[in-house]
Design a protein around this motif. Structure first.
Motif, mmCIF file in Angstrom:
data_model
loop_
_atom_site.group_PDB
_atom_site.id
_atom_site.type_symbol
_atom_site.label_atom_id
_atom_site.label_comp_id
_atom_site.label_asym_id
_atom_site.label_seq_id
_atom_site.Cartn_x
_atom_site.Cartn_y
_atom_site.Cartn_z
ATOM 1 N N GLU A 5 0.607 -1.069 -0.167
ATOM 2 C CA GLU A 5 -0.178 -0.313 0.004
ATOM 3 C C GLU A 5 0.754 1.344 -0.131
ATOM 4 N N ASP A 7 3.986 1.337 -1.351
ATOM 5 C CA ASP A 7 4.224 1.229 -2.439
ATOM 6 C C ASP A 7 3.459 2.299 -3.396
ATOM 7 N N ASP A 8 2.558 1.764 -3.613
ATOM 8 C CA ASP A 8 1.701 2.000 -4.285
ATOM 9 C C ASP A 8 1.429 3.706 -3.969
ATOM 10 N N LEU A 9 1.065 3.666 -2.881
ATOM 11 C CA LEU A 9 0.595 5.783 -3.122
ATOM 12 C C LEU A 9 2.268 6.066 -3.426
ATOM 13 N N GLU A 10 3.347 5.815 -3.248
ATOM 14 C CA GLU A 10 4.310 6.939 -3.601
ATOM 15 C C GLU A 10 3.938 6.678 -4.658
ATOM 16 N N ASN A 11 3.814 5.462 -6.171
ATOM 17 C CA ASN A 11 3.716 5.517 -7.184
ATOM 18 C C ASN A 11 2.765 6.673 -8.134
ATOM 19 N N LEU A 12 2.150 6.764 -6.841
ATOM 20 C CA LEU A 12 0.952 7.860 -7.167
ATOM 21 C C LEU A 12 0.990 8.952 -6.564
ATOM 22 N N PHE A 13 1.868 8.796 -5.538
ATOM 23 C CA PHE A 13 2.515 10.450 -5.818
ATOM 24 C C PHE A 13 3.889 11.180 -6.329
ATOM 25 N N SER A 14 4.372 9.925 -7.233
ATOM 26 C CA SER A 14 5.875 10.691 -8.234
ATOM 27 C C SER A 14 4.889 10.605 -9.793
ATOM 28 N N GLU A 15 3.892 10.010 -9.918
ATOM 29 C CA GLU A 15 3.121 10.242 -10.893
ATOM 30 C C GLU A 15 2.307 12.251 -10.637
ATOM 31 N N ALA A 16 1.661 12.162 -10.179
ATOM 32 C CA ALA A 16 1.539 13.258 -9.752
ATOM 33 C C ALA A 16 2.590 14.345 -9.582
ATOM 34 N N ARG A 17 4.194 14.452 -9.076
ATOM 35 C CA ARG A 17 4.686 15.071 -8.957
ATOM 36 C C ARG A 17 5.416 15.631 -11.209
#
Length: 117
Positions: A5, A7-17
């Protein structure tokens, strides 16, 4: 489970950045139109303020009619306190100076005595 979870959240943040939103053409057109209006307004010559009579500048410097009204009221109050001195103020003056202070204007009991011959 908690790691996935996170890692998924970190992936979402990196996409948003990684996203770089661009303003739309209509927004840019409105911003440029507003900027042109402000620039045209600044280019207009400023009408000089007429000096007028000297007492108007003096009145404006003091703060206008409300301030002058306050000054007149305080002047009249000070004059009245000086002419018709309250008894308490006479007692304070006597305690400060140590004696009764009086001013002789040369007028007796009758103020019209100066007009006599």
């Amino acid at each position: 489970m908690a790691m996935t979870e996170r890692d998924d959240l970190e992936n979402l943040f990196s996409e948003a950045r990684a996203l770089r939103p661009e303003p739309g053409d209509d927004l840019m057109a409105r911003i440029l139109a507003d900027a042109e209006a402000v620039a045209a307004e600044r280019e207009r010559p400023v009408r000089p303020v007429s000096a007028g009579p000297g007492w108007r500048n003096w009145l404006r410097t003091l703060g206008g009619w409300p301030a002058v009204g306050g000054l007149v009221a305080s002047t009249v109050a000070g004059l009245w306190i000086g002419v018709a001195q309250p008894a308490a103020l006479s007692d304070i003056a006597a305690s400060v100076w140590g004696e009764q202070v009086s001013v002789n204007l040369g007028v007796d009991v009758d103020p019209l005595s100066l007009l006599e011959g």
